[in-house]
Write a protein that holds these residues in place. Structure first.
Motif, short mmCIF file in Angstrom:
data_model
loop_
_atom_site.label_atom_id
_atom_site.label_comp_id
_atom_site.label_asym_id
_atom_site.label_seq_id
_atom_site.Cartn_x
_atom_site.Cartn_y
_atom_site.Cartn_z
N GLU A 101 0.86 -1.19 0.00
CA GLU A 101 0.00 0.00 0.00
C GLU A 101 0.89 1.24 0.00
O GLU A 101 2.04 1.19 0.47
N PRO A 102 0.38 2.37 -0.50
CA PRO A 102 1.20 3.59 -0.59
C PRO A 102 1.33 4.31 0.76
O PRO A 102 0.89 5.45 0.92
N LEU A 103 1.94 3.65 1.72
CA LEU A 103 2.11 4.25 3.04
C LEU A 103 3.03 5.46 3.01
O LEU A 103 2.85 6.41 3.77
N PHE A 104 4.03 5.40 2.16
CA PHE A 104 4.99 6.49 2.09
C PHE A 104 4.29 7.82 1.84
O PHE A 104 4.50 8.80 2.57
N ASP A 105 3.45 7.85 0.83
CA ASP A 105 2.74 9.10 0.50
C ASP A 105 1.80 9.51 1.62
O ASP A 105 1.72 10.70 1.98
N ALA A 106 1.09 8.54 2.18
CA ALA A 106 0.13 8.85 3.24
C ALA A 106 0.82 9.42 4.48
O ALA A 106 0.32 10.36 5.11
N CYS A 107 1.97 8.87 4.82
CA CYS A 107 2.68 9.33 6.01
C CYS A 107 3.36 10.68 5.77
O CYS A 107 3.41 11.52 6.67
N CYS A 108 3.88 10.88 4.57
CA CYS A 108 4.43 12.19 4.23
C CYS A 108 3.33 13.25 4.29
O CYS A 108 3.54 14.35 4.82
N GLN A 109 2.18 12.90 3.77
CA GLN A 109 1.06 13.85 3.79
C GLN A 109 0.65 14.19 5.22
O GLN A 109 0.42 15.36 5.55
N LEU A 110 0.61 13.19 6.09
CA LEU A 110 0.21 13.44 7.47
C LEU A 110 1.22 14.32 8.20
O LEU A 110 0.83 15.28 8.88
#
Length: 407
Positions: free
Chosen positions: A92-101
């Motif tokens: 899953e695209p966790l990298f983008d989601a965590c950067c966004q958060l």
């Protein structure tokens, strides 16, 4: 754009993303910055309650969001960090989601009409008040802070978490002003894990902050002919000794490395002179150690001792320093000290936070040292250099917290 530091380390299953904010230590801003660091990680505009933010972190496979404040040199540093599982383990695209958060924590906090939520601010003020109470109840922490207040007359004398007497005056509006000021800080971004330079473009997208250079004042203490002695009395089962000393060293020089080795021999661990002689042989201390801020040339000795013999313990601590000046320590102890320092340095780089903090600390100095250069500097220190640096130690402040002994 802010500087971005990328460290590819395949042995970690997680990625650690850390954002640093640097500003000069200013007494009137410390408390609000400390509150702000915690407040920003409790909610965002998108997740306006702590529970909603916690639920979102759970959805991100238990990603961990944290923050803390520290003093480094004469800077007050706010740190915001995300640790999360690499995408390849969850598909899953966790990298983008965590950067966004993490970006939203800074860019899009839960602010309404130019102020933070009054109830949330009140809650954080209560939590910080409890931390101040805990420090006062902890005689070791409280006495160390009192020593710093006696030793320094600038804002450096205050702890990174702020000033208790300033807490009542903090308002939702003043915290927003502190937030607005924080956005003007000098900034840096660090990422470590199984990542490559390919992520730089994404990081520049999510963290498109401007960064202003923090103008830091040097910390200057004039040498004292005699140390300032301060003794205060309270009800305590053991007396607390805190000594503050200065050493004129410059980062990256041979004196700098000799200072680090000198501290290790003096009171750095269980093989040191303070531990072996004052605690083990003389039984004058329950615990004792020395610690340094090598970049600022600061040396501290901290000890818990018997109330009835605290003055004797003070004299013996100073006598161990005299022994170092005279070279009354073995080549074996010197070798052990250097070996321990190198081992600790390498262990530090085996943890994501260790690499981040060491890398960030290096940005405070014009001279840049690689790990290999640092290790070579430590290993090259000889006994005469340790003796020479010990001779330059200036004892500034000796603070004792004890229970008055009556006849």
């Amino acid at each position: 754009m802010i500087p971005i530091y990328i460290k590819n380390e395949k042995k970690f299953k997680t990625i650690t993303l850390t954002l640093k904010f640097k500003a000069p230590i200013e007494a009137e801003r410390l408390t609000e910055r400390s509150l702000l660091a915690k407040l920003l990680t409790k909610s965002t505009a998108r997740f306006p309650s702590e529970q909603k933010l916690y639920d979102h972190l759970s959805d991100l496979y238990g990603a961990h969001l944290s923050s803390y404040v520290t003093k480094q040199k004469t800077a007050h540093v706010m740190t915001f960090s995300m640790e999360f599982i690499h995408d390849k383990f969850v598909d899953e695209p966790l990298f983008d989601a965590c950067c966004q958060l993490l970006s939203d924590v800074i860019k899009n906090p839960d602010i309404r009409e130019g102020a933070f939520d009054a109830q949330k601010v009140a809650q954080e003020k209560q939590l910080l008040a409890a931390r101040f109470d805990a420090i006062k109840d902890n005689k070791a922490q409280a006495s160390f802070q009192r020593m710093l207040q006696e030793m320094f007359q600038t804002s450096y004398r205050y702890p990174s978490i702020g000033i208790e007497s300033h807490l009542p005056a903090v308002t939702p509006e003043s915290l927003y002003a502190a937030y607005d000021s924080m956005l003007q800080d000098e900034k840096a971004l660090y990422i470590i894990g199984d990542v490559t330079e390919d992520v730089r473009a994404k990081l520049e997208y999510y963290f498109d902050f401007l960064s202003n250079e923090a103008a830091l004042e040097p910390l200057k203490l004039e040498p004292k002919d005699k140390p300032v002695y301060v003794t205060e009395y309270t009800h305590t089962s053991q007396a607390r000794i805190n000594m503050g000393m200065t050493v004129p060293v410059e980062y990256g020089t041979r004196d700098y490395f000799a200072f680090i080795v000198m501290n290790q021999i003096y009171g750095g661990d269980a093989t040191s002179l303070l531990f072996m002689n004052i605690r083990e042989k003389m039984s004058l201390a329950y615990q004792i150690h020395s610690q340094i801020d090598a970049r600022l040339g600061l040396l501290y000795v901290v000890a818990g001792v018997q109330n009835a013999t605290y003055q004797q313990a003070v004299d013996m601590i100073l006598s161990q320093l005299e022994m170092m000046k005279e070279g009354q320590f073995s080549e074996e102890l010197l070798a052990i000290a250097k070996k321990m320092l190198v081992s600790h340095r390498r262990e530090n780089f085996d943890r994501p936070r260790g690499w981040i903090e060491t890398s960030y600390a290096s940005t405070f100095d014009a001279v840049k040292l690689s790990t290999d250069e640092w290790i070579k500097g430590i290993e090259s220190v000889i006994k005469e250099e340790v003796m020479a640096i010990a001779a330059q130690v200036n004892v500034q402040t000796i603070y004792c917290l004890a229970e008055e002994v009556t006849a």
